[in-house]
Design a protein around this motif. Structure first.
Motif, PDB file in Angstrom:
ATOM      1  N   GLY A  72       4.025 -10.828 -15.812  1.00 42.13           N
ATOM      2  CA  GLY A  72       3.022 -11.836 -15.510  1.00 42.13           C
ATOM      3  C   GLY A  72       3.314 -12.574 -14.219  1.00 42.13           C
ATOM      4  N   ALA A  73       2.695 -13.755 -14.072  1.00 37.22           N
ATOM      5  CA  ALA A  73       2.783 -14.492 -12.810  1.00 37.22           C
ATOM      6  C   ALA A  73       4.159 -15.135 -12.662  1.00 37.22           C
ATOM      7  CB  ALA A  73       1.704 -15.548 -12.750  1.00 37.22           C
ATOM      8  N   ASP A 121       5.777 -14.726  -5.846  1.00 31.55           N
ATOM      9  CA  ASP A 121       4.411 -15.238  -5.986  1.00 31.55           C
ATOM     10  C   ASP A 121       3.420 -14.228  -5.385  1.00 31.55           C
ATOM     11  OD1 ASP A 121       3.175 -18.363  -6.350  1.00 31.55           O
ATOM     12  OD2 ASP A 121       1.924 -16.892  -5.302  1.00 31.55           O
ATOM     13  N   PRO A 122       2.342 -13.946  -6.109  1.00 31.21           N
ATOM     14  CA  PRO A 122       1.395 -12.931  -5.603  1.00 31.21           C
ATOM     15  C   PRO A 122       0.709 -13.310  -4.284  1.00 31.21           C
ATOM     16  CG  PRO A 122       0.801 -13.644  -7.834  1.00 31.21           C
ATOM     17  CD  PRO A 122       1.979 -14.450  -7.433  1.00 31.21           C
ATOM     18  N   THR A 123       0.892 -14.556  -3.834  1.00 30.14           N
ATOM     19  CA  THR A 123       0.320 -14.912  -2.524  1.00 30.14           C
ATOM     20  C   THR A 123       1.182 -14.426  -1.367  1.00 30.14           C
ATOM     21  OG1 THR A 123       1.475 -17.011  -2.678  1.00 30.14           O
ATOM     22  CG2 THR A 123      -0.835 -17.004  -3.333  1.00 30.14           C
ATOM     23  N   THR A 177      -3.618  -5.845  -6.128  1.00 26.48           N
ATOM     24  CA  THR A 177      -4.578  -6.593  -6.944  1.00 26.48           C
ATOM     25  C   THR A 177      -5.413  -5.683  -7.834  1.00 26.48           C
ATOM     26  OG1 THR A 177      -6.153  -6.466  -5.144  1.00 26.48           O
ATOM     27  CG2 THR A 177      -4.787  -8.444  -5.279  1.00 26.48           C
ATOM     28  N   TRP A 178      -5.691  -4.480  -7.398  1.00 29.35           N
ATOM     29  CA  TRP A 178      -6.585  -3.573  -8.122  1.00 29.35           C
ATOM     30  C   TRP A 178      -5.845  -2.826  -9.216  1.00 29.35           C
ATOM     31  CZ3 TRP A 178      -4.628   1.300  -7.305  1.00 29.35           C
ATOM     32  CH2 TRP A 178      -3.743   1.396  -6.228  1.00 29.35           C
ATOM     33  N   SER A 203      -1.986  -3.483 -11.305  1.00 32.92           N
ATOM     34  CA  SER A 203      -0.836  -4.381 -11.322  1.00 32.92           C
ATOM     35  C   SER A 203       0.422  -3.740 -10.776  1.00 32.92           C
ATOM     36  CB  SER A 203      -0.562  -4.836 -12.756  1.00 32.92           C
ATOM     37  OG  SER A 203      -1.659  -5.546 -13.241  1.00 32.92           O
ATOM     38  N   ILE A 243      -4.602  -3.194 -15.132  1.00 33.42           N
ATOM     39  CA  ILE A 243      -3.903  -4.473 -15.045  1.00 33.42           C
ATOM     40  C   ILE A 243      -2.964  -4.600 -16.253  1.00 33.42           C
ATOM     41  CG2 ILE A 243      -4.178  -6.979 -14.870  1.00 33.42           C
ATOM     42  CD1 ILE A 243      -5.370  -5.368 -12.488  1.00 33.42           C
ATOM     43  N   ASP A 271      -1.960 -12.595 -16.874  1.00 35.83           N
ATOM     44  CA  ASP A 271      -1.786 -13.448 -15.692  1.00 35.83           C
ATOM     45  C   ASP A 271      -2.297 -12.769 -14.423  1.00 35.83           C
ATOM     46  OD1 ASP A 271      -0.413 -15.058 -17.453  1.00 35.83           O
ATOM     47  OD2 ASP A 271       1.537 -14.889 -16.446  1.00 35.83           O
ATOM     48  N   MET A 272      -2.138 -11.464 -14.326  1.00 37.46           N
ATOM     49  CA  MET A 272      -2.459 -10.774 -13.091  1.00 37.46           C
ATOM     50  C   MET A 272      -3.920 -10.323 -13.030  1.00 37.46           C
ATOM     51  SD  MET A 272       0.383 -11.499 -12.416  1.00 37.46           S
ATOM     52  CE  MET A 272       1.254 -11.169 -10.919  1.00 37.46           C
ATOM     53  N   LEU A 276      -6.484 -11.581 -10.276  1.00 31.89           N
ATOM     54  CA  LEU A 276      -6.317 -11.103  -8.896  1.00 31.89           C
ATOM     55  C   LEU A 276      -7.311 -10.009  -8.558  1.00 31.89           C
ATOM     56  CD1 LEU A 276      -2.426 -10.797  -8.668  1.00 31.89           C
ATOM     57  CD2 LEU A 276      -3.862 -12.430  -7.430  1.00 31.89           C
ATOM     58  N   ALA A 277      -7.650  -9.187  -9.550  1.00 36.00           N
ATOM     59  CA  ALA A 277      -8.519  -8.029  -9.277  1.00 36.00           C
ATOM     60  C   ALA A 277      -9.926  -8.455  -8.868  1.00 36.00           C
ATOM     61  CB  ALA A 277      -8.515  -7.083 -10.476  1.00 36.00           C
ATOM     62  N   SER A 326     -10.125 -10.349  -5.417  1.00 37.10           N
ATOM     63  CA  SER A 326      -9.972  -9.616  -4.157  1.00 37.10           C
ATOM     64  C   SER A 326     -10.892  -8.408  -4.028  1.00 37.10           C
ATOM     65  CB  SER A 326      -8.518  -9.174  -4.009  1.00 37.10           C
ATOM     66  OG  SER A 326      -8.155  -8.394  -5.107  1.00 37.10           O
ATOM     67  N   ILE A 379      -6.199 -14.032  -2.462  1.00 34.74           N
ATOM     68  CA  ILE A 379      -5.538 -15.084  -3.238  1.00 34.74           C
ATOM     69  C   ILE A 379      -4.922 -16.116  -2.286  1.00 34.74           C
ATOM     70  CG2 ILE A 379      -3.423 -13.677  -3.504  1.00 34.74           C
ATOM     71  CD1 ILE A 379      -4.677 -16.089  -6.150  1.00 34.74           C
ATOM     72  N   GLU A 380      -4.434 -15.660  -1.128  1.00 35.85           N
ATOM     73  CA  GLU A 380      -3.837 -16.593  -0.160  1.00 35.85           C
ATOM     74  C   GLU A 380      -4.872 -17.630   0.279  1.00 35.85           C
ATOM     75  OE1 GLU A 380      -3.749 -13.337  -0.077  1.00 35.85           O
ATOM     76  OE2 GLU A 380      -1.757 -12.590   0.440  1.00 35.85           O
ATOM     77  N   GLY A 422       0.145 -19.453  -6.155  1.00 37.10           N
ATOM     78  CA  GLY A 422      -0.435 -18.305  -6.852  1.00 37.10           C
ATOM     79  C   GLY A 422      -0.009 -18.284  -8.309  1.00 37.10           C
ATOM     80  N   LEU A 475      -2.680 -18.606 -11.438  1.00 35.52           N
ATOM     81  CA  LEU A 475      -2.867 -17.490 -12.385  1.00 35.52           C
ATOM     82  C   LEU A 475      -2.488 -17.902 -13.802  1.00 35.52           C
ATOM     83  CD1 LEU A 475      -1.511 -14.622 -10.126  1.00 35.52           C
ATOM     84  CD2 LEU A 475      -3.888 -15.060 -10.722  1.00 35.52           C
TER      85      LEU A 475
END
Lengths: 232, 345
Positions: free
Chosen positions: A123-124, A130-132, A138-139, A141, B118, B122-123, B126-127, B130, B139-140, B167, B171
């Protein structure tokens, strides 16, 4: 007030004794991306694989994780929560420092290039994970373990660009690389990896993009893993 | 000595956080349901984090041109699916390739999306954030926009003790709101709790369901969470081969995740590409539309036989899976009261 101050030297000496009892030294790892014999620079620097080509780099980012120091086939120091995003555009990120016991002796450094599968499904996460940070797909995981982008006249792609986003944490395309380097108890360690060697094995003309977890990503990751070397 | 204290503090923390999921009744496991798959100890629910997640879920700030929110394609009154849209439209009315699924009981999900691309709730956000046909944002840049907003300074501080958005916090907050979307108050559920009884038709439908459907649409979640090829002919325009795209393994060709049937009355149109407008069309497919192929689900190799009356009965059972209390629960709607109370941007 006076009474309290009187205690102060006693308290101070107590803590300094504690500090003396546990001596530490700072051990540093410095990752150096190379192109042949020169340290790789992003953007304006132009490099050549052969006479008639030109290569420029825009992005170089990768994860170093699970850093361990070993001696006599056993770990002597393991970094807790060890995840580091290396970014060639910020040289500070390429230097890591560890506070280790001063009497620690090591003969081998182990680390992973990329992010392990458990972390990939957790998870996050914040900080360098951090995913940023631009290192998470993103499409689908998963973390990108290694990202290299730039352009070369060799590439037949749009704007002659190449993009390698290498990652993947599931079988049969688990791209995580475990790297073990023998060394001699150095205080400051330089770990070099030569992207000229890497790109010499890449088909820049026909395969300038690898951006998903797949067979190509696995092959390139395996090649990368072999390039890390300690220069004494 | 020191390490022992640290260890015991850690153990205490782990024990406490294991129960946090149900503290204050923010999340309760319905009677006789399995344990959730989501690891609440890594993201313990709090009211303030759920509030933040709910504000984000309903806020088009997540999209590139501030026009599309999560709720644009996931409306509460359809069990958080997209009513009447086979394929959803994102920014600039761009059309995607798959039907927006319901967002219920996500704490039990092992994977997300029709193809399981996915791996963690949590993730998930994001899909769509974006995807160029959905929110088309990064996300940035979402984080940048949120950090310009007084409202979100306030909400992030309340939730995480840090007014700067990250982020991870974004999430986790969206996950928290989605985790609260538990739908377990249907007529079916009240029957299982012996508070109600099925009609003759519904009961006949239930028997037909158990015989023909429940091996994939397993109770009580009404999905076994596996990926199966249910014999749909390939849409030659979309050319969607489902799970195979993720695993790159031909044995997964044309497999899609078995969806839950809870609130199925409201989550039309059906299938991964929304090709069937109503439940009759779905049953017609299972009775006489199955396309045989190498990866067809084993359960569908023998034809399903249903008479016209049996179809009616089966549908009447499926309608007992509707949970209107969930569909109109004000706690899951647009957070009007929360946003009114905050300073304006």
């Amino acid at each position: 007030m006076k009474k309290r101050l009187a205690f102060f030297p006693i308290v101070l000496s107590f803590y300094s004794n504690q500090l003396l009892a546990q001596n530490f030294r700072i051990l540093s790892l410095n990752f150096k991306p190379m192109f042949g014999n020169s340290v790789l620079q992003l953007n304006d620097s132009v490099y050549k694989l052969n006479k008639n080509d030109s290569i420029q780099f825009e992005t170089l980012k990768f994860y170093v994780s699970a850093i361990e120091f070993w001696n006599n086939s056993a770990p002597v120091w393991i970094e807790p929560n060890s995840f580091h995003l290396m970014d060639a555009s910020d040289s500070n990120t390429l230097k890591l420092a560890f506070k280790v016991p001063s009497d620690m002796i090591y003969a081998e450094i182990k680390f992973k290039l990329g992010i392990d599968s458990l972390t990939n499904v957790s998870g996050a996460i914040g900080g360098d994970l951090d995913p940023t940070k631009g290192m998470y797909w993103t499409w689908q995981s998963g973390y990108v373990n290694f990202k290299l982008e730039g352009k070369s006249n060799l590439c037949r792609s749009r704007k002659h660009e190449f993009q390698f986003h290498l990652g993947g944490y599931t079988h049969p395309y688990n791209a995580l690389q475990t790297i073990s380097l023998l060394t001699s108890n150095l205080q400051d360690v330089s770990i070099k990896f030569d992207l000229k060697t890497f790109l010499s094995d890449v088909d820049l003309e026909n395969k300038p993009s690898v951006m998903s977890p797949n067979k190509d990503a696995l092959i390139l990751s395996n090649q990368l893993g072999k390039l890390f070397k300690i220069k004494e | 000595m020191n390490w022992r204290r640290n260890v015991s503090v850690c153990l205490l923390f782990i024990c406490v956080s294991a129960f946090v999921a149900s503290k204050d009744g923010l999340f309760n496991i319905p009677l006789n349901w399995p344990k959730p798959n989501y690891n609440f100890s890594k993201n313990p629910l709090t009211k303030d984090k759920i509030d933040l997640g709910r504000a984000l879920f309903y806020d088009p700030i997540l999209s590139q041109n501030n026009t599309i929110s999560c709720s644009s394609c996931h409306s509460q009154f359809t069990s958080f699916a997209h009513v009447d849209h086979a394929l959803s439209h994102g920014i600039y009315d761009r059309i995607g390739t798959r039907n927006a699924p319901v967002l219920i009981n996500l704490a039990w999900n092992k994977t997300f999306m029709w193809d399981g691309a996915i791996n963690h709730l949590d993730m998930q956000a994001l899909a769509p954030i974006s995807h160029p046909d959905e929110m088309g944002e990064s996300i940035e840049h979402v984080i940048y926009k949120l950090n310009q907003s007084k409202i979100y300074h306030h909400l992030f501080f309340k939730a995480f003790g840090d007014s700067i958005a990250s982020g991870e916090h974004l999430l986790k907050a969206i996950s928290q709101f989605m985790l609260t979307l538990v739908s377990a108050n249907s007529k079916y559920d009240s029957i299982k709790q012996k508070k109600s009884v099925l009609t003759l038709k519904e009961n006949n439908g239930y028997q037909l369901f158990k015989k023909n459907c429940s091996s994939c649409h397993t109770e009580p979640l009404f999905t076994n969470q596996k990926f199966e090829n249910n014999g749909l002919p390939v849409d030659l325009e979309l050319k969607d081969f489902g799970r195979m795209k993720v695993t790159q393994n031909p044995i997964d060709s044309l497999k899609f995740k078995v969806p839950t049937l809870r609130n199925i009355e409201f989550s039309y149109p059906y299938m991964h590409d929304g090709r069937f407008k109503n439940l009759n069309a779905v049953l017609d497919h299972y009775v006489r539309g199955i396309v045989k192929s190498k990866t067809l689900a084993l359960q569908l190799e023998q034809p399903i036989v249903l008479s016209a009356n049996e179809k009616v009965d089966l549908i009447s059972f499926l309608l007992t899976l509707s949970d209107k209390k969930f569909l109109f629960n004000p706690e899951f709607g647009y957070p009007k009261n929360l946003l009114i109370s905050l300073p304006k941007d």
